[in-house]
Design a protein around this motif. Sequence first.
Motif, PDB file in Angstrom:
ATOM      1  N   ILE A 106       2.860   5.115  10.037  1.00 24.22           N
ATOM      2  CA  ILE A 106       3.395   5.660  10.668  1.00 24.22           C
ATOM      3  C   ILE A 106       3.639   7.273  10.560  1.00 24.22           C
ATOM      4  CG2 ILE A 106       3.321   6.536  13.665  1.00 24.22           C
ATOM      5  CD1 ILE A 106       3.318   2.647  12.203  1.00 24.22           C
ATOM      6  N   VAL A 163      -1.660   7.899  10.888  1.00 24.54           N
ATOM      7  CA  VAL A 163      -1.674   6.114  10.942  1.00 24.54           C
ATOM      8  C   VAL A 163      -2.426   5.426   9.689  1.00 24.54           C
ATOM      9  CG1 VAL A 163      -2.226   4.125  11.721  1.00 24.54           C
ATOM     10  CG2 VAL A 163      -2.343   5.925  12.775  1.00 24.54           C
ATOM     11  N   THR A 323       7.917   3.430  16.244  1.00 23.43           N
ATOM     12  CA  THR A 323       6.732   2.065  16.400  1.00 23.43           C
ATOM     13  C   THR A 323       7.675   0.408  16.511  1.00 23.43           C
ATOM     14  OG1 THR A 323       7.523   2.601  13.447  1.00 23.43           O
ATOM     15  CG2 THR A 323       6.258   3.718  14.412  1.00 23.43           C
TER      16      THR A 323
END
Length: 488
Positions: A106, A163, A323
């Motif tokens: 990410i 992503v 994340t």
Amino acid sequence: MAREIESSVQMRLYALNKRQFVLVFIVFFMCFGISVLVGVAGPHIVETVVKNGSTLIPKPDNLNTGPFHLKSPPMSTFHQQLWLTANIITDSTGGGRFEQPFLMGIRIQGINGDIQSVVDSDSPELNGDLHNRSRLLRCRTVCEDLIVLHLGFLDYANYLINVYFYGLDNSKFNIKTIQFTFKSYNPSFTQIEIWIRFVFLVLTFLATCMFAHSLRKFSMRDWSIEQKWMSILLPLLLMYDDPIFPLTFLVNSWVPGMFDGVFQASFLCALLLFWLCIYHGVRQTDRRFLRFYLPKLLIVGLMWIAAVTLASWQEYNELQDPTYYYRLDTNNFLGLKIFFFIVGGLYLLYLAYLLIRAYAELRSMPYFDLRLKFMTALMLIVLSISIAITILRFGSGVLHDNFVAEMSTNYENSAEFVSFYGLLNFYMYTMAFVYSPSKNAMYETHFKDNPALSMLNDSDEEVHYGSDEEATMTTRNFTKYDSDDDFR
């Protein structure tokens, strides 16, 4: 049972008759019912925006690998937090179950204004670096949602999120599409939350002042244990209602949210400590710190440390890496979780022991019997409603993955939030009223809080629920006994 005589300020609890007791509970349930109705009429808590991975612009090179270029909806501080989840839809039709480990990358950047003005942030989570996290895809008929990221506070108007998936191209099932879902708090709910907290903050401040004013003419050493505890719990309730909550929307920092969690944990643990001390202290006047308070502080203190540590630990890790997902940090998370439940189990056993002992020793004493019945009835009502709200909110997973606070899609409106806040506040207001000094409390002589001596000739029914005329006679008897030299 022989018990040392303890002088205390006569509480309003002793002066209430049957009708007044019923009226107290009716008012409590009416206030709680109004808070539930306000919550039901309130807006949805969660604001959701869904984006299909196969229709993104620019289109991903491969659904198994990405990259997926996502732009968040417009954000403001009233959205409070931002979650991004991914729901992977495969071509599996047999309903089989499989698990596939993979790596998720990410990259996050903040935007103020148009897409041309990407902010170069110094914060570790938004500087455009690639964050890599291992994930486990679990699928049965459908696949479980994956938490992509969570931002605890919002600095920018929009966020650009890229992503990447590594390892899903080796799966035995092909990916048909991926649904990315942005979740945040509804700004309308945030406004309702600010007003609700403010109203309860004002009511709690007034209740605290009135309770302190009612005790101003009495020496603190003559306060009953309930009155002493209420003088502690009411200021903690002010903290629970969080007077600094508006700073969350004025300051771009995680500090106000951290304090809100600490305040809530402190009040709830103080309430747990209050129940232990009340059921033990009502039958024991020797309340030395080492023997009386230290064991209780140890049990509740460990619960407070565990709760604050879990919240702080998750907050810290998410600040360093949005994340981060606590479910994947299994060793630390499960260790703290097991520790919390062990200490919680010890607390429940200790509370049950103290409650049984209190009823066994004091149920035949009119005043103490009345205090125990009121405390237990109100406590059971609060616990029952709290458990019902928790089950409605989290369902069957209450003891599993919802242990650390996260966005719950079971919230359809503001009802659970408002009812839980209203429940605890109205519980405290009810106790403040009942435990405040009665109108007939003596100012010069002290009420002997010992039914074995002061109420030898009265029946339980006459003491607990006398008529209005009987209440007057009881008050006259209090004055007689308190002025009798034999009982000094």
